[in-house]
Design an enzyme around this catalytic site. Sequence first.
Site, PDB file in Angstrom:
ATOM      1  CG  ASP A  86      -2.095  -0.970   1.020  1.00 26.47           C
ATOM      2  OD1 ASP A  86      -2.648  -1.002  -0.098  1.00 26.47           O
ATOM      3  OD2 ASP A  86      -2.439  -1.686   1.972  1.00 26.47           O
ATOM      4  CG  ASP A  99      -7.967  -3.254  -3.047  1.00 25.42           C
ATOM      5  OD1 ASP A  99      -8.413  -4.178  -3.743  1.00 25.42           O
ATOM      6  OD2 ASP A  99      -8.399  -3.004  -1.917  1.00 25.42           O
TER       7      ASP A  99
HETATM    8  N1  GLY Z   1      -7.414  -1.307  -0.010  1.00 26.69           N
HETATM    9  C1  GLY Z   1      -8.338  -1.745   0.945  1.00 26.69           C
HETATM   10  C2  GLY Z   1      -9.721  -1.228   0.765  1.00 26.69           C
HETATM   11  O1  GLY Z   1     -10.087  -0.672  -0.231  1.00 26.69           O
HETATM   12  O2  GLY Z   1     -10.465  -1.446   1.689  1.00 26.69           O
END
Ligand code: GLY
Length: 390
Positions: free
Chosen positions: A113, A173
Amino acid sequence: MMVRNLLFVSIALVIYSCNGEKGNKVEFTQLTEELGEQLKVLVQAIPDDKVPRSYPNKDGDYWMVGIRDWTCGFPAGSFWSMYEMTGDEYWKETALENTLKLDGVQYRTTTHDLGFMVFCSYGNAYRLTGNEDYKDVIIQASESLLTRFNPTIGCIRSWDHNRDKWDYPVIVDNMMNLEMLFWTSEVTGNPKYRDVAISHADVTLENHFRDDWSSYHVVSYDTITGEPVVKQTHQGLNHESAWGRGQAWGFYGYTICYRETGDKKYLDAAENIGDFILKNLPEDMVSYWDFNDPAIPNTNRDASAAAIMASAYYELSTFSEKGKTYFDAANKITESLTSPNYSANDGSNGGFLLKHSVGHKPNNSEVDVAINYADYYYLEALKRQQKLLK
Ligand code: GLY
């Protein structure tokens, strides 16, 4: 009627009747003042060593997180947006304070992330101040992110948890972390970051999408053959459903890939995903948390998904022959989010801007609350709208 409600009505009028650049500028200035007043309530609540993630949690208070949390870069990013929109030094100082506390994130190799965490905070800091120290932080974060790339699979590994379920999980994501890699190749002149981004986007395009352009959340790969073995969900309703925010991440991600490469296959992907989303939005265009929840219309909206979608539709509208359709969609979503149905305007909502987001519904976590990334992408959508209206 609250001032913000009046503003909402007049903003809608500005958008839909195009009453000229001057009127639009006045309305926008009033809106940013309102947003600023609301966000200052949030700023007052932030401790030195924590980041507000959402509100309210089950105790009725903030969920405050540390700098290991994937959402830690969003409040800083929102404050940079406020600085960009207002030029007010208060927001620059607040943004800086909330950026610099994330200094340690750049070295982390146990998360994918890093784009969210570092590019939303330091990325905006560098863009708006030109301070070279921030550039080095972003380059280091990209270096850390590359350690998670597996050339046999051609993707960056998303999660390290749930190893019993997934050998090599890649979540949709993760498309959002590629923008930082494209940027790093551009500023360093080293193509390796961009090469990884393109490989990741290509493999994800091949394996994450169904025939109707809805997306799986998690695809897990075999590390020996590089082939996908499992296609599932983690935060959606079920393995074959279309989790709202997942659709938004993929949509936004391929829009970026087209902007950064000019490769038509990414434009086609963005348009196809965008069209799939459009077919599945309710009348006010604010996404349900999962498009396949049989309880629709009696289930949760996800304002965070809507904000991400709005921002992506604005950007896609600048590239696509169907630009007007996408621009109108973005305006409609933004108008709904700005309305009292979704916006807090009186210092409630913990000082966050948007109500009604959903984090992880199957875990009963952050359901129908304010979440920091909803505000970040909402502000980004407003900035994009303002730029396009000009
Ligand atoms: N990347 C995690 C979410 O969108 O909850």
